[in-house]
Design a protein around this motif. Sequence first.
Motif, mmCIF file in Angstrom:
data_model
loop_
_atom_site.group_PDB
_atom_site.id
_atom_site.type_symbol
_atom_site.label_atom_id
_atom_site.label_comp_id
_atom_site.label_asym_id
_atom_site.label_seq_id
_atom_site.Cartn_x
_atom_site.Cartn_y
_atom_site.Cartn_z
ATOM 1 N N ILE A 66 -15.125 -10.443 4.658
ATOM 2 C CA ILE A 66 -13.888 -9.981 5.298
ATOM 3 C C ILE A 66 -14.185 -9.355 6.649
ATOM 4 O O ILE A 66 -13.485 -9.599 7.634
ATOM 5 N N LYS A 67 -15.249 -8.535 6.718
ATOM 6 C CA LYS A 67 -15.629 -7.911 7.991
ATOM 7 C C LYS A 67 -15.957 -8.957 9.049
ATOM 8 O O LYS A 67 -15.634 -8.790 10.228
ATOM 9 N N GLN A 68 -16.594 -10.050 8.611
ATOM 10 C CA GLN A 68 -17.001 -11.102 9.545
ATOM 11 C C GLN A 68 -15.803 -11.901 10.071
ATOM 12 O O GLN A 68 -15.795 -12.333 11.224
ATOM 13 N N HIS A 69 -14.806 -12.105 9.213
ATOM 14 C CA HIS A 69 -13.719 -13.028 9.561
ATOM 15 C C HIS A 69 -12.379 -12.343 9.836
ATOM 16 O O HIS A 69 -11.464 -12.997 10.346
ATOM 17 N N LEU A 70 -12.259 -11.066 9.498
ATOM 18 C CA LEU A 70 -10.992 -10.379 9.723
ATOM 19 C C LEU A 70 -10.816 -10.093 11.209
ATOM 20 O O LEU A 70 -11.680 -9.492 11.839
ATOM 21 N N THR A 71 -9.706 -10.519 11.763
ATOM 22 C CA THR A 71 -9.469 -10.312 13.193
ATOM 23 C C THR A 71 -9.089 -8.856 13.465
ATOM 24 O O THR A 71 -8.670 -8.125 12.566
ATOM 25 N N LYS A 72 -9.235 -8.472 14.721
ATOM 26 C CA LYS A 72 -8.881 -7.107 15.125
ATOM 27 C C LYS A 72 -7.394 -6.842 14.872
ATOM 28 O O LYS A 72 -7.008 -5.766 14.408
ATOM 29 N N GLU A 73 -6.566 -7.856 15.143
ATOM 30 C CA GLU A 73 -5.127 -7.711 14.956
ATOM 31 C C GLU A 73 -4.781 -7.448 13.491
ATOM 32 O O GLU A 73 -3.990 -6.556 13.174
ATOM 33 N N THR A 74 -5.394 -8.228 12.582
ATOM 34 C CA THR A 74 -5.110 -8.059 11.158
ATOM 35 C C THR A 74 -5.660 -6.736 10.648
ATOM 36 O O THR A 74 -5.039 -6.080 9.799
ATOM 37 N N LEU A 134 -12.759 -16.985 1.534
ATOM 38 C CA LEU A 134 -12.972 -16.118 0.370
ATOM 39 C C LEU A 134 -12.798 -16.868 -0.956
ATOM 40 O O LEU A 134 -13.497 -16.580 -1.929
ATOM 41 N N ASP A 135 -11.862 -17.818 -1.001
ATOM 42 C CA ASP A 135 -11.602 -18.596 -2.225
ATOM 43 C C ASP A 135 -11.367 -17.675 -3.426
ATOM 44 O O ASP A 135 -12.040 -17.784 -4.455
ATOM 45 N N LEU A 136 -10.410 -16.770 -3.289
ATOM 46 C CA LEU A 136 -10.111 -15.808 -4.352
ATOM 47 C C LEU A 136 -9.338 -16.466 -5.480
ATOM 48 O O LEU A 136 -8.447 -17.281 -5.246
ATOM 49 N N SER A 137 -9.660 -16.095 -6.720
ATOM 50 C CA SER A 137 -8.919 -16.616 -7.869
ATOM 51 C C SER A 137 -7.595 -15.859 -8.009
ATOM 52 O O SER A 137 -7.451 -14.725 -7.531
ATOM 53 N N ILE A 141 -6.735 -11.755 -7.405
ATOM 54 C CA ILE A 141 -5.638 -11.314 -6.552
ATOM 55 C C ILE A 141 -4.703 -10.401 -7.334
ATOM 56 O O ILE A 141 -4.304 -9.328 -6.865
ATOM 57 N N HIS A 142 -4.363 -10.811 -8.550
ATOM 58 C CA HIS A 142 -3.466 -10.033 -9.403
ATOM 59 C C HIS A 142 -4.087 -8.682 -9.765
ATOM 60 O O HIS A 142 -3.407 -7.648 -9.755
ATOM 61 N N TYR A 143 -5.381 -8.690 -10.083
ATOM 62 C CA TYR A 143 -6.074 -7.467 -10.513
ATOM 63 C C TYR A 143 -6.053 -6.406 -9.414
ATOM 64 O O TYR A 143 -5.665 -5.250 -9.643
ATOM 65 N N TYR A 144 -6.463 -6.781 -8.206
ATOM 66 C CA TYR A 144 -6.535 -5.808 -7.116
ATOM 67 C C TYR A 144 -5.139 -5.421 -6.610
ATOM 68 O O TYR A 144 -4.909 -4.274 -6.198
ATOM 69 N N ALA A 145 -4.208 -6.381 -6.642
ATOM 70 C CA ALA A 145 -2.841 -6.067 -6.218
ATOM 71 C C ALA A 145 -2.212 -5.035 -7.149
ATOM 72 O O ALA A 145 -1.540 -4.095 -6.691
ATOM 73 N N LYS A 162 -11.248 -1.535 0.665
ATOM 74 C CA LYS A 162 -9.804 -1.352 0.867
ATOM 75 C C LYS A 162 -9.152 -2.583 1.489
ATOM 76 O O LYS A 162 -8.010 -2.939 1.153
ATOM 77 N N TYR A 163 -9.866 -3.258 2.414
ATOM 78 C CA TYR A 163 -9.274 -4.438 3.044
ATOM 79 C C TYR A 163 -9.142 -5.585 2.049
ATOM 80 O O TYR A 163 -8.186 -6.363 2.111
ATOM 81 N N LEU A 164 -10.093 -5.690 1.138
ATOM 82 C CA LEU A 164 -10.004 -6.692 0.071
ATOM 83 C C LEU A 164 -8.786 -6.404 -0.805
ATOM 84 O O LEU A 164 -8.015 -7.312 -1.145
ATOM 85 N N MET A 165 -8.595 -5.136 -1.146
ATOM 86 C CA MET A 165 -7.455 -4.755 -1.982
ATOM 87 C C MET A 165 -6.128 -5.006 -1.266
ATOM 88 O O MET A 165 -5.179 -5.535 -1.854
ATOM 89 N N LEU A 166 -6.057 -4.624 0.006
ATOM 90 C CA LEU A 166 -4.828 -4.829 0.768
ATOM 91 C C LEU A 166 -4.531 -6.310 0.959
ATOM 92 O O LEU A 166 -3.369 -6.736 0.914
#
Length: 357
Positions: A66-74, A134-137, A141-145, A162-166
Amino acid sequence: FDQRQKELVFQEALRLFKKQASPSKVFYALAGHIKSHRIEVPKYSTLASIITEAVRKRDHLLTELIKQHLTKETTEIFDHMLALDEDTQDRTYLLTQLKRGQELMQSAAIKSNINDQKYLKIIYKKLQPLLSVLDLSDDMIHYYAQFVIRAQVFQVSRRENKYLMLLCFVIYQYQNINDLLIDTFLRAAQQFENAAQNEAKALIYQNHLENQQGVEDVLSMCLGFADELTRVESVTLDFGKTLQEKAKFWGEWVNSEVFLKFKNSKKTVEKIRKGGNIKKDDAYFQVLEEKSRALQGKVSNIIKNIDFECKSPQLQLAIDDFKQRNGNIGDKPVTSFLKKSEAETLSRSTSSTSLYK
């Protein structure tokens, strides 16, 4: 249970966590794996520590991606979700506001859900390149949400992942609000259709009563007119009356109530002769046309904001055209999705725009 077996179980735990996020589910799955592969059963504490370490490693790997691919805007958007919203009177967190999807049919609740859906849709589309990496299952997604939904904002903001959870929360809540809006759309349309059908039945029944009354009125009038003709005949053939007396009688008679009713009954008779009963479909479409605005108020913005995928290309074209025109369909809307009878009814309508919508 040596180091080699521990490493095998650890790798299996990592594999399982790619499919599901719940530690309890992974625990039972690992227990089954150990049994089926004839591995010596470790102590509970050993297996629990393996699962804990696997969770940490999985979260660390995802966080690094996430750190590698998350843009500054996001990143700024996510940080803003964890900050107090100064624009609201109660200064709530934006994240708290986004948790509030409402299963209500009131216009205010629908508007609130649409506003949240618009905001989440922007983020959701910006996350698409990252999600492919990321290819999240769905389970993860449901668990962290669900963790984010149940937790306080400070509990989320302090976590390393936190960014993964958000990210999981945005995906889950965007889909959840879409489901709420679609459910609202279906319920509103069904309620409206049921009400329209009931009103159409009442309209048909009222029309039947009016026609029946019309027939009875015409028959009563004919009977009364027949009696009047007998009286006219009697006066006409009365040789004891002078022509002046007879002319006076006829002049008064042609202005009498009975004569004028009979004279003005042509429209009623023509209606009965043609079969003045309103047809079922005509009554239904008439009610739809009259009550259209009530339904539009609830579902028009839902249609404009939800991304529909229709099996019918003609219906898809009509929806896309409706969106592009922002609901202002003009004089030539797309009608290829309509049945022949519906298109004919639309062409005869006095308020075709309302009926079309």
